[in-house]
Design an enzyme around this catalytic site. Structure first.
Site, PDB file in Angstrom:
ATOM      1  CB  ALA A  20      15.960  -9.896  11.494  1.00 14.28           C
ATOM      2  CB  THR A  24      21.771 -11.164  14.584  1.00 16.04           C
ATOM      3  OG1 THR A  24      21.560 -12.544  14.845  1.00 16.04           O
ATOM      4  CG2 THR A  24      20.433 -10.450  14.545  1.00 16.04           C
ATOM      5  NE  ARG A  32       8.063  -6.715  14.918  1.00 16.53           N
ATOM      6  CZ  ARG A  32       8.194  -6.555  13.610  1.00 16.53           C
ATOM      7  NH1 ARG A  32       9.187  -7.149  12.973  1.00 16.53           N
ATOM      8  NH2 ARG A  32       7.340  -5.827  12.921  1.00 16.53           N
ATOM      9  CD  GLN A  99       9.664 -12.708   8.465  1.00 18.35           C
ATOM     10  OE1 GLN A  99      10.263 -13.440   9.235  1.00 18.35           O
ATOM     11  NE2 GLN A  99       8.681 -11.930   8.882  1.00 18.35           N
ATOM     12  CG  HIS A 119       9.413  -8.284   4.224  1.00 14.28           C
ATOM     13  ND1 HIS A 119       9.682  -8.400   5.563  1.00 14.28           N
ATOM     14  CD2 HIS A 119       8.152  -8.748   4.067  1.00 14.28           C
ATOM     15  CE1 HIS A 119       8.632  -8.921   6.188  1.00 14.28           C
ATOM     16  NE2 HIS A 119       7.695  -9.149   5.295  1.00 14.28           N
ATOM     17  CB  CYS A 127      11.276   5.144 -10.105  1.00 15.72           C
ATOM     18  SG  CYS A 127      10.307   6.660 -10.341  1.00 15.72           S
ATOM     19  CB  CYS A 130       8.541   5.678 -14.151  1.00 13.46           C
ATOM     20  SG  CYS A 130      10.286   5.345 -13.835  1.00 13.46           S
ATOM     21  CB  CYS A 152      13.415   8.354 -11.012  1.00 12.57           C
ATOM     22  SG  CYS A 152      13.326   7.366 -12.515  1.00 12.57           S
ATOM     23  CB  CYS A 155      10.151   9.663 -14.619  1.00 17.38           C
ATOM     24  SG  CYS A 155       9.847   9.087 -12.943  1.00 17.38           S
TER      25      CYS A 155
END
Ligand code: ZN
Length: 245
Positions: A20, A24, A32, A99, A119, A127, A130, A152, A155
């Site tokens: 992160a 910034t 954190r 990340q 991540h 979804c 599905c 979704c 579905c």
């Protein structure tokens, strides 16, 4: 600084691990750090838990409003991101293992094929029923027109950003690729990560054990500073361009 610049200058196969802290300076708060999202509001971390997200419509409504209001939609890459594009043009960047979910490395100009989003990405939705994936923007439009928990369209299942929440597994293929990259690089440059979350921390171990040089750029100390060949605490967007020049 001089040690780090020498080490990076000599390296030919660099893997950069970003957290992160690199975003910034683009106006996206970290989690954190002293001004972090979770530092200032510990209850926000709860919104990142998949079990609560699935079980509680109230959590989903709150999360969708947070997504809609995210500073990431208007954020632009900063000099730190651009330095990694420079490194790619020099032919010395193997991969960016990130990340971050903001997509700023690709926006800056790094080849998407060289970016592994450990991540996931906030720029797509998935979804939970599905598995259908698509761009985030049309779903944000549905929110703007008054829906509060968009489902979704295929579905009727629950939609979520295509990110890895607490309680969800990382994508195995991404993890395997990240470990191979850490194993095969000659220098691992960790930027803006507290290196406290798996797999980021394990990747530093893998690279170091395989004999790679380790350089860490982060505002706060990390658990890996002791094994690093160089540690820099200066602001990322100022220091990265100088390191790779
Ligand atoms: Zn579906």
């Amino acid at each position: 600084m001089r040690t780090a610049k020498d080490l990076i200058g000599r390296a030919e196969a660099i893997v950069v691990l970003t957290g992160a802290g690199i975003s910034t300076d683009s106006g996206i708060p970290d989690f954190r750090g002293p001004q972090g999202v979770w530092t200032k509001d510990p209850s926000a971390q709860r919104s990142s838990n998949i079990a609560d997200y699935v079980a509680d419509p109230e959590v989903r409504r709150r999360v969708w409003q947070m997504r809609l209001a995210s500073p990431a939609w208007t954020a632009v890459p900063n000099a730190g991101h651009l330095a990694l594009v420079d490194l790619e043009w020099q032919g010395r960047l193997r991969t960016v293992l990130t990340q971050n979910i903001d997509g700023l490395h690709q926006l800056a100009g790094n080849d998407p094929a060289r970016v592994v989003e450990l991540h996931g990405t906030m720029r797509e939705v998935m979804c939970l029923a599905c598995g259908d994936r698509g761009p985030m923007e049309p779903v944000l439009d549905r929110l703007r027109s008054g829906e509060d928990d968009p489902d979704c369209l295929r579905c009727g299942g629950l939609l979520k950003s295509a990110t890895v929440s607490f309680g969800q597994s990382l994508v195995a293929a991404d993890l395997i690729r990240a470990e191979r990259e850490a194993l095969e690089c000659d220098l691992l440059l960790a930027v803006g990560s507290t290196l406290t979350v798996s797999p980021a921390c394990n990747l530093v171990d893998v690279a170091a054990a395989a004999g790679a040089t380790v350089v860490i750029v982060n505002a706060q100390p990390t658990p890996y500073d002791a094994i690093a060949d160089a540690v820099i605490r200066e602001p990322i967007s100022e220091v990265l361009p100088r390191l790779v020049a």
